[in-house]
Enzyme design. Structure first.
Site, PDB file in Angstrom:
ATOM      1  N   HIS A 278       0.824  -1.210   0.000  1.00 34.18           N
ATOM      2  CA  HIS A 278       0.000   0.000   0.000  1.00 34.18           C
ATOM      3  C   HIS A 278       0.857   1.259   0.000  1.00 34.18           C
ATOM      4  CE1 HIS A 278      -3.872  -2.104   1.632  1.00 34.18           C
ATOM      5  NE2 HIS A 278      -3.423  -2.611   0.504  1.00 34.18           N
ATOM      6  N   SER A 355       4.808   6.761   2.685  1.00 37.89           N
ATOM      7  CA  SER A 355       3.608   7.511   2.317  1.00 37.89           C
ATOM      8  C   SER A 355       2.349   6.833   2.844  1.00 37.89           C
ATOM      9  CB  SER A 355       3.521   7.680   0.793  1.00 37.89           C
ATOM     10  OG  SER A 355       3.545   6.437   0.129  1.00 37.89           O
ATOM     11  N   GLU A 419      -8.743  -1.843   6.072  1.00 36.91           N
ATOM     12  CA  GLU A 419      -9.114  -3.034   5.331  1.00 36.91           C
ATOM     13  C   GLU A 419      -9.122  -4.293   6.184  1.00 36.91           C
ATOM     14  OE1 GLU A 419      -7.208  -5.241   1.531  1.00 36.91           O
ATOM     15  OE2 GLU A 419      -7.693  -3.123   1.241  1.00 36.91           O
ATOM     16  N   HIS A 520      -1.533 -13.185  -0.810  1.00 35.73           N
ATOM     17  CA  HIS A 520      -2.906 -13.588  -0.504  1.00 35.73           C
ATOM     18  C   HIS A 520      -2.983 -15.075  -0.171  1.00 35.73           C
ATOM     19  CE1 HIS A 520      -4.407  -9.997  -3.126  1.00 35.73           C
ATOM     20  NE2 HIS A 520      -3.980  -9.615  -1.944  1.00 35.73           N
TER      21      HIS A 520
END
Length: 798
Positions: A278, A355, A419, A520
């Site tokens: 991310h 960031s 999330e 994942h």
């Protein structure tokens, strides 16, 4: 007695003589072996004369799998394949002008169509999936510009059939501001100011490409040309021109659930992977009018950006819900400043610059700041602090039930922070880390103003994130041998001047849409936590942790979240994935069913993450799996028989069953099916992940090991930064956590035991104590050539 003593003396001398003979023989054998090895190394070591050959490759050959040898012999970073030549002949100015008109007309019709579309229900898994992408409202005008240019390209082709070649049309001529284009389509309007600190959006990192390479809201980098069904923008099709098998059918056939754990690593490995993912990628999705969500399965009018996943009527899970369609909207197209095929937009900066903590947007960054002593805003609850609350009722996370209790989801530098619970907690830990470092900076340097303290703390936090990634995360997924061979290792002392301004660090399209999604498959279906005071073990279903960060409002919430991530083993990297993600993604649990906008169908079933990953690769026009093996210098399979040497037996049988041709296999499925042979990743994933992270290291002018006098740390400061570990950062910022293993991404073992948090090394920030605010070094006597528009900053700030 005398004779007995004599015999013993003789035997003792005999044994000494025998030992001497053995030592001589062993020495001779070792000497011969050494000579043979040295002569072999001298005769086989590649040396291209420019430093790109892997380091000590000959020694690595003694322990590296044969599968990886072709990979290590490549020149790194890998060279991309040039875009095909523009194929439109006799292009006149009149034809271009007419095409531009047609493109603008198509955009007008699209806007009219969008006014009548009904967006997705707010409280639905599909809506939460689109919210999870966190697409900024600023993306919509960029996507419209790209759409108009795409339609103009279609007009220029004038019916030319490109489907047979399946190779695309190549990058065409410049659009020359025919549309409302972004700033990166024009030369820089102002010179870069050499600053001590990074810009917020990544601009001016590379001084030759100041507004394109690695900068936020620019197109992803292409390593191989896109393969679209129509050569311009439609999703990839089979090599015979027919539709590929449904992404859901591939998921059901190839990516079945499995419960085999890899006991070597913990869920923290996946948590850190998602956190830095991310930080460097944020794929923008297509949006409707006013940046609303797009419904593709339950609408009379289909949006042109819809690409739903087909579901079989006899699907083993979705048939119970009578569903034959899974929502999926295509990624937003990005302006390329040229006529030609579609590209996608990365909203984030490519650099590992924290960031995710501070945002890649200057406006958002200022909103997150307290404005005093360089601190970030926090929500104070008694003795502890949480991230500031998000009061957006339509963010897909907040619920009426929780809001009524005064509990809200959270704001952070990245809008995807809510999330899952583990991700939210790691965001919290690093926000606390910033404030802790900022407080120390202010104590050591009381004369510093808010801006200086903030930027210095941000600079340190970014360096610590880089250090953890390359010292803990990458060795775990790539292996120390590959790290060393590809120059991904960190210096043990002093500076390391690795920056190469010719290396484009921009995130590759295939990395974001497929390769880095391997994590994942790591996630288990159940997350377990051990209460150290009672010894009891509790379990939580993975899908119940999605968009559900409210446990952090309890006193021990962050502790339990971190402890469960450090205790729960991950699955192996293979095609198998837990049903929590292949059936229940973004499904709302009954306890949180009440929402801002009630759904007409309470508790709808979840989505399939594997299907979405496969569909995303096709949406982006990623070439099929064999092309990526060839790109990495590996053996390219030309038929299914060739796959036997590459895939594990189960994956081989299932992939042969679902795909018509080896050249139809999706990168995501094919790369995961490779036999890792004792490693975490197979050869293709190792290649694609290593290449991107090498670019993030050598293509970053602000890489933390640099000796640059303006932006670099001192040798003494680097010594302290190198003491950073993820375990140390967690322990320093979660007071209720009393123990942790030194390497939290690895499972407990004899060499990685639980230790008291106070025993973990922590950086000492005394080397940052200076008499006044930091100032940049004086400009060089001789300015660098070909950079007449670069000037120096007087203050050292942006």
């Amino acid at each position: 007695m005398f004779e007995s003593s004599l015999a013993r003396s003789y035997q003792k001398r005999l044994r000494h003589f025998q030992c001497a003979i053995c030592v001589i023989l062993l020495s001779v054998l070792l000497s011969i072996s050494l000579l043979i090895m040295v002569s072999y190394n001298l005769s086989t070591d590649p040396d291209d004369g420019n430093g790109t050959a892997p380091r000590n490759l000959s020694l690595l050959r003694l322990g590296v799998d044969d599968d990886l040898l072709p990979l290590l012999n490549q020149s790194w970073p890998l060279d991309g394949e040039m875009s095909p030549t523009w194929t439109v002949p006799n292009l006149t100015s009149q034809a271009v002008a007419a095409a531009v008109v047609r493109g603008k007309d198509a955009l007008k019709r699209r806007r009219l169509m969008e006014r009548n579309l009904v967006p997705l229900a707010t409280d639905s898994p599909a809506s939460r999936a689109q919210r999870a992408a966190a697409t900024s409202s600023s993306v919509k005008p960029l996507a419209e510009t790209a759409f108009a240019a795409e339609e103009a390209t279609r007009a220029l082709l004038n019916g030319t059939d490109l489907t047979k070649s399946n190779a695309g049309i190549g990058l065409g001529p410049s659009t020359n501001s025919s549309f409302s284009e972004p700033a990166y389509c024009r030369p820089p309007v102002s010179p870069c100011t050499l600053s001590r600190y990074r810009s917020q959006d990544g601009s001016c990192n590379n001084l030759e490409h100041p507004i394109t390479w690695g900068v936020a809201s620019t197109p992803f980098r292409r390593a191989l040309p896109a393969v679209y069904g129509d050569g311009i923008s439609s999703p990839r099709e089979g090599v015979d021109g027919a539709s590929l098998p449904s992404a859901r059918d591939v998921s059901v056939t190839v990516h079945r659930p499995s419960y085999a754990h890899d006991t070597q690593f913990t869920v923290m490995l996946a948590v850190w992977g998602q956190f830095i993912d991310h930080d460097i990628t944020a794929t923008a999705l297509s949006k409707g009018e006013n940046s609303s969500s797009i419904s593709c399965c339950n609408s009379n009018t289909t949006h042109p950006e819809c690409f739903p996943v087909r579901l079989d009527k006899e699907d083993p899970f979705y048939q119970d819900y009578n569903l034959t369609c899974m929502e999926f909207v295509r990624s937003a197209p990005a302006p390329t400043c040229h006529f030609g095929p579609r590209e996608q937009l990365n909203q984030a900066t490519a650099f590992l610059d924290a960031s995710a903590v501070y945002s890649f947007s200057e406006i958002k960054s200022y909103q997150l700041r307290e404005g005093i002593d360089g601190q970030l805003r926090m929500l104070k609850l008694g003795p502890w602090e949480l991230l500031p609350p998000s009061t957006d009722p339509n963010d897909g996370c907040n619920t009426v039930e929780m809001n009524a209790k005064g509990r809200y989801c959270f704001e952070s530098g990245d809008d995807r922070a809510n999330e899952n619970l583990h991700l939210t907690t790691i965001h919290l830990i690093w926000a606390r880390q910033h404030n802790r470092v900022a407080a120390i900076m202010k104590k050591h340097n009381p004369a510093w103003d808010d801006e200086t303290v903030f930027q210095e703390a941000r600079r340190i936090v970014g360096a610590q994130m880089q250090h953890i990634t390359y010292a803990e995360f990458l060795p775990a997924i790539l292996g120390q041998d590959v790290m060393w061979a590809l120059n991904l290792t960190l210096a043990e002392y002093g500076h390391a001047d690795v920056y190469d301004p010719s290396v484009d660090p921009s995130i590759a399209n295939h990395f974001s849409a497929a390769a880095f999604r391997f994590a994942h498959t790591l996630l288990p279906g159940l997350i377990h936590n051990v209460d150290s005071s009672t010894g009891t073990i509790s379990y939580t279903h993975l899908h119940e942790m999605l968009f559900n960060p409210y446990a952090l409002y309890t006193e021990k919430g962050p502790k339990y979240a971190m402890r469960s991530a450090m205790n729960t083993p991950v699955h192996a990297v293979d095609p198998h994935i837990t049903s929590e993600l292949s059936e229940h993604l973004f499904e709302r649990s009954p306890a949180n069913a009440s929402s801002v906008t009630p759904s007409p169908h309470p508790l709808p079933c979840g989505l399939d993450l594997v299907s979405l990953n496969i569909q995303r690769g096709r949406d982006h026009g990623l070439p099929a799996y064999p092309a990526w093996r060839e790109h990495c210098g590996l053996f390219r399979p030309t038929n299914f028989t060739d796959l036997k040497k590459i895939f594990d037996p189960q994956s081989f049988n299932r992939i042969c069953k679902i795909y018509k041709s080896v050249d139809d296999i999706d990168l995501y499925s094919g790369a995961l099916a490779e036999e890792p042979r004792g490693r975490l990743l197979g050869p293709t994933l190792t290649c694609l992940v290593a290449d991107q992270f090498l670019r993030l290291k050598v293509g970053d002018r602000f890489w933390y090991e640099t000796s640059d006098e303006i932006i670099g740390f001192s040798v003494e400061q680097l010594i302290e930064i190198r003491k950073t570990t993820l375990a140390g950062v967690i322990c320093a910022n979660e007071e209720l956590l009393d123990q942790a293993q030194p390497r939290v991404m690895e499972a407990l073992s004899a060499t990685n035991p639980l230790v008291d948090c106070k025993e973990l090394p922590q950086p000492d920030f005394k080397p940052w104590k200076i008499p006044g605010p930091p100032t940049p070094a004086p400009p060089p006597r001789k300015p660098a050539p070909k950079k007449p528009w670069i000037k120096m900053s007087k203050s050292g700030h942006n």
